[in-house]
Write a protein that holds these residues in place. Structure first.
Motif, PDB file in Angstrom:
ATOM      1  N   ALA A  21      19.071 -14.051 -27.138  1.00 15.97           N
ATOM      2  CA  ALA A  21      19.842 -13.628 -26.308  1.00 15.97           C
ATOM      3  C   ALA A  21      20.052 -13.969 -24.576  1.00 15.97           C
ATOM      4  O   ALA A  21      19.071 -14.782 -23.862  1.00 15.97           O
ATOM      5  CB  ALA A  21      19.643 -12.199 -26.770  1.00 15.97           C
TER       6      ALA A  21
ATOM      7  N   GLY B  21      24.413 -12.175 -21.772  1.00 12.75           N
ATOM      8  CA  GLY B  21      25.780 -11.413 -22.536  1.00 12.75           C
ATOM      9  C   GLY B  21      25.944 -11.819 -24.017  1.00 12.75           C
ATOM     10  O   GLY B  21      26.517 -11.937 -24.236  1.00 12.75           O
TER      11      GLY B  21
ATOM     12  N   TYR C 141      27.816  -7.515 -24.402  1.00 11.58           N
ATOM     13  CA  TYR C 141      27.073  -8.618 -25.597  1.00 11.58           C
ATOM     14  C   TYR C 141      27.967  -9.018 -26.430  1.00 11.58           C
ATOM     15  O   TYR C 141      29.200  -8.119 -26.786  1.00 11.58           O
ATOM     16  CB  TYR C 141      26.141  -7.859 -26.224  1.00 11.58           C
TER      17      TYR C 141
END
Length: 580
Positions: free
Chosen positions: A473, A476, A512
């Motif tokens: 990750a 975002g 996200y």
């Protein structure tokens, strides 16, 4: 008088004095009256409900010099001797400290001899579940062929730990928790006899704290009486038992409702300074939210307000929370209550639990209104994005279709396809660099929670998502790898993607987006190879009709990777079928 002495002075000496176990007492009295006393009994139930006391009263009833009688006289030498523990033929054994086979063999050797002072030898084995397997086997032989002059009474709080062969050879009696009303009546009787002044609220509070155990209720009564100099009030009972006052409950709940973490931490610190234990605070707060939930869902739930003096204020607090909020907060508190048992820093864990409640609470109607405004703003932003994308497509040569073509587009199962449509490349360098980053670690920790919430939203989406693995990750974006291309395609459907991204944003507390790649390509990139090759989706052109067939091929002279996604957005995934 110590609480032990007070309990002994009020310990029932006859069947009629027993509280809350009338169904058991009546059965035992009928057996004595009909001379059908069993050779073995199993008394099981929560602590402090009268198991051992009933066993001693039964020993007196069958051995009373004026009996056997349904009520011992408590005046003859036998009754007095059993009460004071002088009769050698009535033996009480604590299995917690005498749990070996040698102690049970000693009993087995002695039962063959007739009693010397009374009619029946009575063996009361308390906490019998603590015996070893070998000791149970030795006891089993005695229970199978007991002498006529012997009665075994086994008492336990955990009957599931007893072998089935032992249970099957006993008459089993299940002792229940003593109701609050019965406890309050007995406590009031004790206060009158001992000259103790106590309010009804204080006695009710003490009875609830005992959790159905009469012995614990009497002990708490004596402890509170000593603290308050025989003037028992609700405040004194709360102070001496380490509970939280109603006002502090309200302040904590209000701080959580308004997400006021600073006020909540200050309240926790004041509770710790007052000598409250973190585990007791957490337990009491869970009861508080449980009562709010009962009051909210059960109309006329007056029993829920017994813990609170100001019922109107309590009802106002219940209306400030939704049922879903209360369910979620009780689950969080229950989780941290288990963790607190092994915590090295219990106060810190209590603060973390309450901070999590602040973060998860919606905060009532005002929070709902704010959330609604946010949702409207997001929808407006999405509309603006769609409008800009539509304008871009119009500039590239897409014209508005006649009404007839528009109706055809809305017909079910229409397929739009083009050959040679390519999936856009995914730049994996920044994801590889973020493998050990804080954002990746946080996302991995919360991925399980995301999967559960996706399942709650739509179980089919979670089914396609189960094939994936969250690997990184960054900025975002969540990168998922897939082993199966079909699972990847279904996950990337706009409606499915929207659900996943919404849930991920809620759990991670920031927006996200979803990025997907095949597992083999990700592994190749991690091993130092070049970025994965462009994946080609070969689509059947036979369903293309009219001007749509040339979109993306003739306007710019090359293929447009965004075509299929734009078709989904324009016409909806229900009307677009892409065939490989």
């Amino acid at each position: 008088m110590s609480h032990i002495a007070l309990y002994r002075s009020w310990r029932p000496q006859m069947f009629k004095d027993m509280v809350g176990q009338q169904h058991i007492i009546q059965t035992l009295q009928n057996a004595i009256r009909e001379q059908r006393v069993s050779h073995a009994y199993l008394f099981n139930g929560p602590r402090g409900t009268g198991k051992t006391t009933t066993a001693k009263v039964l020993a007196k009833a069958v051995n009373c010099m004026h009996g056997p009688a349904i009520e011992p006289c408590n005046a003859c030498a036998t009754c007095i001797g059993i009460t004071e523990g002088h009769i050698m033929d009535v033996v009480e054994i604590d299995a917690a400290s005498n749990r070996g086979i040698d102690e049970i063999r000693d009993i087995r050797d002695k039962v063959r001899y007739a009693p010397t002072e009374v009619r029946y030898k009575v063996y009361i084995i308390d906490e019998v579940h603590m015996l070893t397997a070998e000791a149970f086997n030795a006891l089993l032989k005695t229970l199978e062929e007991p002498p006529a002059h012997v009665i075994f009474i086994l008492a336990t709080t955990e009957p599931h730990k007893l072998p089935a062969t032992i249970i099957s050879r006993c008459q089993r009696f299940d002792f229940r928790q003593v109701s609050t009303e019965e406890q309050v009546a007995r406590l009031r009787e004790i206060c009158q006899e001992e000259g103790i002044e106590a309010t009804d609220e204080a006695l009710s509070y003490i009875a609830r704290l005992s959790e159905g155990g009469m012995r614990d209720a009497i002990s708490l009564l004596e402890q509170t009486s000593a603290f308050a100099n025989r003037q028992i009030t609700l405040e004194a009972a709360v102070d001496v038992t380490g509970g939280i006052a109603a006002e502090q409950f309200y302040e904590l709940a209000e701080a959580i409702q308004h997400k006021n973490a600073a006020s909540m931490l200050s309240l926790v610190e004041s509770l710790m300074q007052a000598g409250k234990s973190p585990d007791k605070c957490l337990e009491n707060l869970m009861y508080y939210f449980r009562d709010l939930l009962v009051l909210k869902l059960a109309n006329g739930g007056d029993t829920a307000t017994e813990r609170i003096v100001d019922a109107e204020r309590f009802r106002a607090m219940a209306s400030a929370y939704s049922a879903d909020e209360l369910f979620r907060m009780i689950e969080i508190l229950n989780h941290y209550q288990q963790e607190l048992k092994h915590a090295a820093q219990p106060q810190t864990l209590l603060e973390v639990a309450l901070l999590k409640l602040c973060a998860s609470s919606d905060g009532g109607a005002q929070r709902a209104a704010e959330a609604g405004s946010e949702e409207i703003a997001q929808l407006r932003q999405q509309v603006q994005q769609l409008e800009s994308q539509l304008a871009k497509l119009l500039k590239q040569g897409i014209v508005a279709a006649p009404a007839q073509q528009q109706q055809e587009r809305q017909a079910p199962r229409r397929s739009f396809a083009a050959s040679g449509i390519n999936r856009p490349k995914v730049k994996l360098d920044r994801f590889i660099s973020a493998l050990q980053g804080q954002e990746t670690q946080e996302a991995r920790m919360k991925w399980g929670d995301i999967m559960m919430r996706v399942k709650d939203r739509k179980v089919t989406v979670q089914a396609w998502l189960k094939d994936s693995e969250l690997v990184a990750a960054v900025e975002g974006q969540l990168l998922l790898t897939f082993k199966n291309d079909m699972h990847r395609e279904m996950t990337e459907r706009p409606s499915h993607r929207e659900i996943i991204e919404q849930v991920a944003s809620e759990v991670m507390n920031r927006p996200y987006q979803l990025v997907t790649v095949m597992l083999k390509d990700w592994q190749a990139a991690v091993d130092g190879n070049q970025e994965p090759a462009v994946e080609s989706l070969e689509l059947e052109p036979e369903h293309i009709a009219g001007p749509e067939a040339n979109i993306g091929n003739n306007q710019n002279g090359n293929n447009q990777p965004e075509w299929i996604e734009e078709a989904y957005k324009l016409f909806g995934e229900e009307l677009v079928v892409v065939k490989e």
